[in-house]
Design an enzyme around this catalytic site. Structure first.
Site, PDB file in Angstrom:
ATOM      1  CD  GLU A 128      61.955   1.656  14.466  1.00 50.18           C
ATOM      2  OE1 GLU A 128      62.443   1.318  15.616  1.00 50.18           O
ATOM      3  OE2 GLU A 128      62.302   0.779  13.357  1.00 50.18           O
ATOM      4  CG  HIS A 215      60.834  -1.752  18.959  1.00 53.39           C
ATOM      5  ND1 HIS A 215      61.180  -0.711  20.096  1.00 53.39           N
ATOM      6  CD2 HIS A 215      61.369  -1.621  18.055  1.00 53.39           C
ATOM      7  CE1 HIS A 215      61.781  -0.137  19.306  1.00 53.39           C
ATOM      8  NE2 HIS A 215      62.074  -0.734  17.913  1.00 53.39           N
ATOM      9  CG  ASP A 273      62.110  -4.413  14.409  1.00 53.48           C
ATOM     10  OD1 ASP A 273      62.315  -3.676  13.460  1.00 53.48           O
ATOM     11  OD2 ASP A 273      62.645  -4.197  15.690  1.00 53.48           O
ATOM     12  N   GLY A 308      66.788  -5.314  14.979  1.00 59.41           N
ATOM     13  CA  GLY A 308      65.838  -5.866  14.459  1.00 59.41           C
ATOM     14  C   GLY A 308      65.708  -7.184  14.914  1.00 59.41           C
TER      15      GLY A 308
END
Length: 386
Positions: A128, A215, A273, A308
């Protein structure tokens, strides 16, 4: 070794059946039958329970006080073992934007050790970053942001023993198109994230081979009636997957439902996440280099931005059903088969099908986790069931 499982309901590859009997042979799924097997093999009685495929978490940064970015095998192994209590049987250790040297170290460690973990199976690495932009940076360190680099990706592939499975980029960055095409040829799933891209820029990236929005809603340009942005692209473009963090903090249930309705539940991927504070009490933790405070179920940076989550994937499944936006069958699919499809491993996992590894979970009718099995062996059982 052969045995059968009797249960009220089975969430099979393409349908829900039950009550009935599922065969397990040498650690793999065999046939399903409504009739009791005519043999002397053991029958494991789970009457009153549901059998579902093990969950697949394709976006997770840490758990139980360990962060993937720590770069140590003991921490990685602990995460792998503890994820069994979350119903997760396969996952992608997920990195954060960091220095090239630090990312070199982390991917090399995972590449050397992924077969040695003792719990949930590691199916690849999710990078990421660091190819993001600043406006929607979230908990990513902008001092390391840069344009997509094919030589850097080549280096990470070599260091990880060609184990990079997914990488997220901002599609508006210089060189995104050729980078996406290169990654796809390497069988790496390209995702879009932490970006202020226009709809058109996102569309071009999908045309080059990107397949996933990370996300969704979070860390991206929102839907506006004159500029649909990344969120509009996630809703409208064909043949893509959208991640959702269904913890009740990142996305309102109504917004989650709108996205699921627009995208379809077979192209919606539930992710955690999760960061190192998952499975831990409230308090102060770190996400990569950032200090994070966890309170009332949310992990936040000092300024208040979400950093997160502490979500367990089994809870994401339960939440979507309790919110009334998914059936149990749909929720389980979004956390098992859809994630596997999104990273191209559905030929080996993410569903209950003949000759697949017998990685499965046992659930109550209210979708509480009872047991987790890897290769047909019970590896986790709730305390009250022991």
């Amino acid at each position: 070794m052969q045995y059968f499982i009797f249960a009220d309901r089975f969430f099979l590859e393409d349908r829900v059946e039950g009550p009935g009997y599922l065969e397990i042979v040498d650690g793999k799924f065999g046939s399903y039958s409504k009739e009791k097997p005519d043999c002397h093999a053991e029958v494991m009685n789970y009457q009153g329970y549901f059998i579902a495929p093990g969950l697949v978490d394709t976006h997770i940064h840490g758990y139980k006080n360990h962060d993937i970015m720590d770069g140590d095998f003991d921490g990685l192994n602990t995460i792998s073992l503890e994820l069994l209590s979350c119903g997760v049987t396969s996952f992608l250790p997920t990195t954060l934007t960091s220095s090239k040297e630090n990312l070199d170290r982390v991917v090399a460690m995972i590449g050397r050790n992924y077969t040695k973990v003792e719990g949930a199976k590691i199916k690849g690495i999710f990078l990421e970053g660091p190819f993001f932009t600043e406006k929607y940076k979230g908990a990513q360190n902008q001092s390391y942001f840069l344009d997509p680099s094919i030589p850097m990706l080549q280096r990470w592939q070599e260091l990880s023993n060609y184990f990079i499975k997914k990488i997220a980029i901002a599609p508006e960055r210089e060189g995104a198109g050729p980078f996406i095409e290169f990654a796809v040829k390497q069988n790496i799933s390209v995702a879009l994230a932490h970006s202020h891209a226009t709809y058109e820029e996102a569309e071009k990236a999908i045309g080059k081979g990107a397949t996933t929005f990370v996300h969704t809603y979070n860390g991206m340009s929102p839907l506006h009636h004159r500029e649909p942005g990344m969120v509009g692209a996630a809703m409208n473009l064909k043949d893509v997957f959208v991640e959702l963090i269904c913890d009740g903090h990142h996305v309102h249930p109504v917004a989650a439902n709108i996205l699921m309705n627009a995208r379809g539940r077979r192209e919606t991927v539930l992710v955690s996440d999760c960061m190192m504070a998952g499975g831990m009490p409230d308090g102060d933790y770190k996400l990569g280099e950032f200090p994070v405070s966890v309170k009332h179920g949310a992990a936040r940076l000092p300024g208040g931005s979400l950093a997160g989550s502490i979500l367990q994937l089994k809870e994401a499944v339960k939440n979507t059903v309790q919110w009334g936006i998914a059936s149990p069958e749909e929720a389980i699919y979004m956390a098992s088969t859809a994630p596997a499809k999104s990273i191209g491993i559905d030929h080996e996992g993410g569903k209950i099908a003949e000759d697949y590894a017998a990685d499965f979970i046992v659930l109550t009718p209210s979708l509480d986790l009872v047991s987790t099995y890897l290769d047909g062996v019970c590896r986790y059982r709730q305390e009250e069931e022991k």
